[in-house]
Design an enzyme around this catalytic site. Structure first.
Site, short mmCIF file in Angstrom:
data_model
loop_
_atom_site.label_atom_id
_atom_site.label_comp_id
_atom_site.label_asym_id
_atom_site.label_seq_id
_atom_site.Cartn_x
_atom_site.Cartn_y
_atom_site.Cartn_z
N CYS A 60 8.30 3.47 3.22
CA CYS A 60 7.03 2.95 3.77
C CYS A 60 7.25 1.93 4.88
O CYS A 60 6.33 1.64 5.64
CB CYS A 60 6.16 2.36 2.67
SG CYS A 60 5.65 3.58 1.46
N HIS A 65 0.74 -2.60 5.57
CA HIS A 65 0.98 -1.27 5.01
C HIS A 65 -0.13 -0.91 4.02
O HIS A 65 -0.43 -1.68 3.11
CB HIS A 65 2.34 -1.24 4.31
CG HIS A 65 2.58 0.00 3.52
ND1 HIS A 65 2.41 1.26 4.04
CD2 HIS A 65 2.97 0.17 2.23
CE1 HIS A 65 2.68 2.16 3.11
NE2 HIS A 65 3.01 1.53 2.01
N ASN A 109 -1.92 6.06 0.45
CA ASN A 109 -0.66 5.56 1.00
C ASN A 109 0.06 6.72 1.69
O ASN A 109 0.52 7.65 1.02
CB ASN A 109 0.19 4.99 -0.15
CG ASN A 109 1.52 4.41 0.32
OD1 ASN A 109 1.96 4.69 1.43
ND2 ASN A 109 2.15 3.63 -0.53
#
Ligand code: COA
Length: 337
Positions: free
Chosen positions: A116, A258, A288
């Site tokens: 990520c 994020h 996500n």
């Protein structure tokens, strides 16, 4: 040479793409023995996008890359970096095929895996190439089809992730221009690698010669320590990059964190003393999206005008590894591709 004259990577194009197939929380209720309320309350996610048969990370990356190149007004670059954890194949890397499909055959192209945090790592890598003079224009793509790594019946992960891609074009410029990236803060903590992991499918398991447990080919996550680490690492990293940039938190117009989970975003913003109306968010619509998360939320917010030219943007990301990274930029005049 003064600080303001120094060569820097300047954002001059941005684009994003998500696959058309929408999977809502209600679509998951039966399979996962969950509820829309549970998923919304714990994660802030309402729906996510998922690839269809025939699509792959390369498909996502090419769509986003095409849009970013168009936005930059020039289809030529001299380096392509694809941040991804879900390459089309274990070997070769996906970037050469992406470059080829974008009409960039012959251009150096490689994948970068920092999960990520991959997009921020890729921005830092591209900025390093530009600063060193080994590239003038770089296409940086964050693309993941992370749903392909999930056990579709694991309710602790299957509700959280979605597929997508975002991309930017960076050109050589100077540090005082709008769009100039940096400084950066990057970090990792391999002692916590087990918190987010696909145990099998790599050289460790293949080299063992032992039979594979099919369950070990899927991503697994220990949610609560991940939550705590995500909040701590992103808060610390964002603080460090602000200090390096000489910015105060009041200088930040928009915070692009994020898009892991709305509660994580709120906790990081609270730690940094950033009000909610300065936090850009699309996790409710896309979940996500791993390496795609940061460029997707930037492109979405810029498309709606929530991010506007002149806004000072703080970016921070965190993921498996553990890995994290942050940077800042002042948003330039740029059309969304
Ligand atoms: N629906 C219903 N129940 C669920 C569920 C779901 N989708 N997922 C987990 N549960 C259940 C668990 O099975 C557990 O049940 P039990 O008590 O009977 O064992 C219960 O909810 C509590 O589980 P727990 O893991 O303590 O929940 P939580 O409050 O920590 O929330 C997460 C789970 C995953 C939402 C949360 O830990 C989180 O957001 N972690 C960070 C994840 C993340 O962002 N990862 C990516 C970082 S880049």
């Amino acid at each position: 040479m003064t600080a303001d004259d120094r060569r820097a990577a300047v954002l001059c194009g941005i684009g994003a793409w998500v696959p058309p197939r929408v999977v809502t929380n209600d679509d998951l209720v039966q399979r996962l023995n969950t509820t829309d309320e549970w998923i919304r309350a714990r994660t802030g996610i309402r729906e996510r996008r998922v690839i269809e048969p025939g699509m792959s990370t390369c498909t996502l990356a090419v769509e986003a890359g095409t849009r970013a190149l168009k936005s930059s007004g020039d289809a030529v670059v001299d380096l392509v970096i694809v941040a991804t954890t879900t390459p089309d194949h274990p070997c070769p890397s996906t970037a050469p095929e992406v470059a080829h499909r974008l009409g960039l055959t012959g251009v150096p192209a490689f994948d970068l895996n920092a999960v990520c945090a991959g997009f921020v790592y890729a921005l830092a890598t591209a900025a390093g190439h530009i600063a060193a003079g080994s590239a003038e224009r770089v296409l940086v793509i964050g693309a993941d089809a992370f749903t392909t790594m999930l056990n579709p019946n694991d309710r602790t992960t299957a509700a959280i992730f979605g597929d997508g891609a975002g991309a930017v074009v960076l050109r050589a410029g100077t540090a005082d221009e709008p769009g100039a990236l940096g400084p950066f803060d990057l970090g990792s903590d391999g002692s916590n690698a087990d918190l987010l992991i696909v145990p099998a499918g790599g050289s460790e398991q293949r080299g063992s010669g032992l039979p594979v447990d099919p369950a070990d080919l899927h991503f697994r996550m220990d949610g609560q320590p991940v939550f705590r680490n995500a909040v701590m690492r992103m808060s610390e990293s964002a603080g460090k990059v602000l200090e390096r940039a000489g910015w105060r938190i009041e200088d930040v117009d928009r915070f692009a964190c994020h898009q892991a989970n709305a509660r994580i975003l709120s906790a990081v913003a609270r730690n940094l003393a950033v009000e909610q109306d300065r936090v850009v968010m699309n996790v409710d619509r896309v979940g996500n999206t791993v390496a795609a998360s940061i460029p997707l939320v930037l492109a979405d917010a810029a498309a709606t005008g929530d991010i506007a030219p002149g806004h000072r943007i703080l970016i921070t990301s965190f993921g498996a590894g553990l890995s994290w990274g942050s940077t800042v930029l002042t948003w330039p005049e740029v059309e969304i591709g």
